[in-house]
Design an enzyme around this catalytic site. Sequence first.
Site, PDB file in Angstrom:
ATOM      1  N   GLY A  46       0.824  -1.194   0.000  1.00 32.56           N
ATOM      2  CA  GLY A  46       0.000   0.000   0.000  1.00 32.56           C
ATOM      3  C   GLY A  46       0.863   1.250   0.000  1.00 32.56           C
ATOM      4  N   GLN A  51       2.822   9.951   1.396  1.00 36.93           N
ATOM      5  CA  GLN A  51       4.104   9.257   1.421  1.00 36.93           C
ATOM      6  C   GLN A  51       4.983   9.635   0.230  1.00 36.93           C
ATOM      7  OE1 GLN A  51       2.159   5.246   2.312  1.00 36.93           O
ATOM      8  NE2 GLN A  51       4.201   5.066   3.212  1.00 36.93           N
ATOM      9  N   CYS A  89       6.184  -0.271   7.113  1.00 34.34           N
ATOM     10  CA  CYS A  89       5.748   0.880   6.323  1.00 34.34           C
ATOM     11  C   CYS A  89       6.913   1.360   5.474  1.00 34.34           C
ATOM     12  CB  CYS A  89       5.282   1.990   7.271  1.00 34.34           C
ATOM     13  SG  CYS A  89       4.693   3.481   6.451  1.00 34.34           S
ATOM     14  N   LEU A  90       6.615   1.714   4.237  1.00 35.36           N
ATOM     15  CA  LEU A  90       7.665   2.229   3.360  1.00 35.36           C
ATOM     16  C   LEU A  90       8.257   3.531   3.891  1.00 35.36           C
ATOM     17  CD1 LEU A  90       6.008   1.513  -0.109  1.00 35.36           C
ATOM     18  CD2 LEU A  90       7.708   0.138   1.116  1.00 35.36           C
ATOM     19  N   HIS A 131      -4.242   1.027   7.713  1.00 32.73           N
ATOM     20  CA  HIS A 131      -2.889   1.588   7.745  1.00 32.73           C
ATOM     21  C   HIS A 131      -2.784   2.786   6.791  1.00 32.73           C
ATOM     22  CE1 HIS A 131       1.649   1.028   7.862  1.00 32.73           C
ATOM     23  NE2 HIS A 131       1.489   1.768   6.779  1.00 32.73           N
ATOM     24  N   GLU A 132      -3.251   2.605   5.564  1.00 35.60           N
ATOM     25  CA  GLU A 132      -3.130   3.678   4.576  1.00 35.60           C
ATOM     26  C   GLU A 132      -4.042   4.858   4.886  1.00 35.60           C
ATOM     27  OE1 GLU A 132      -0.592   3.616   2.728  1.00 35.60           O
ATOM     28  OE2 GLU A 132      -0.150   1.503   3.029  1.00 35.60           O
ATOM     29  N   HIS A 135      -2.505   7.285   7.215  1.00 30.37           N
ATOM     30  CA  HIS A 135      -1.595   8.235   6.562  1.00 30.37           C
ATOM     31  C   HIS A 135      -2.334   9.490   6.114  1.00 30.37           C
ATOM     32  CE1 HIS A 135       2.261   6.216   6.338  1.00 30.37           C
ATOM     33  NE2 HIS A 135       1.700   5.114   5.872  1.00 30.37           N
TER      34      HIS A 135
END
Length: 159
Positions: A46, A51, A89-90, A131-132, A135
């Site tokens: 994701g 991000q 997470c990226l 999670h996304e 953000h």
Amino acid sequence: MAIRNVREMGEEVLKKTCKEVKEITPRTRELIDDMLDTMYEACGVGLAAPQVGILKRIVVIDVTGEDPYVLVNPRILEQSGEQTGYEACLSVPGKTGIVTRPNYVKVIAHDENMEQFELEATELLARAICHELDHLNGHLYVEKVEGPLMNAEDVEGDE
């Protein structure tokens, strides 16, 4: 299409609330394509627009590697159950931690053509959606970690 730089924990853009998308422009389509390319290049499941430094309510998710979802202006309508597991997470490279999330979510969103749809998800897809969407509201998973944040390579079976 291009690979964009993923912003990392500590950068201010990750702490801000994103704005709703009013219309899909050619630039918005390019952003969505770039987000998908960036997510796949980084082997993520994701990615949210902040991000890559863009404060718009857009996320892309693909938990299978074959069936991406584009969620524009997503909103959770229902959630239930509970699942606890490792998240990464990226924007927090090399780290992982245990987080509890709903095991089921129902979300309403628009696709890349601004067509509204609902999506019901369980398990990993439900986790990824939560999670996304965090953000989009300026939150990282590390705020929810139960116990210490760990090095990802120290955790067996981490994705």
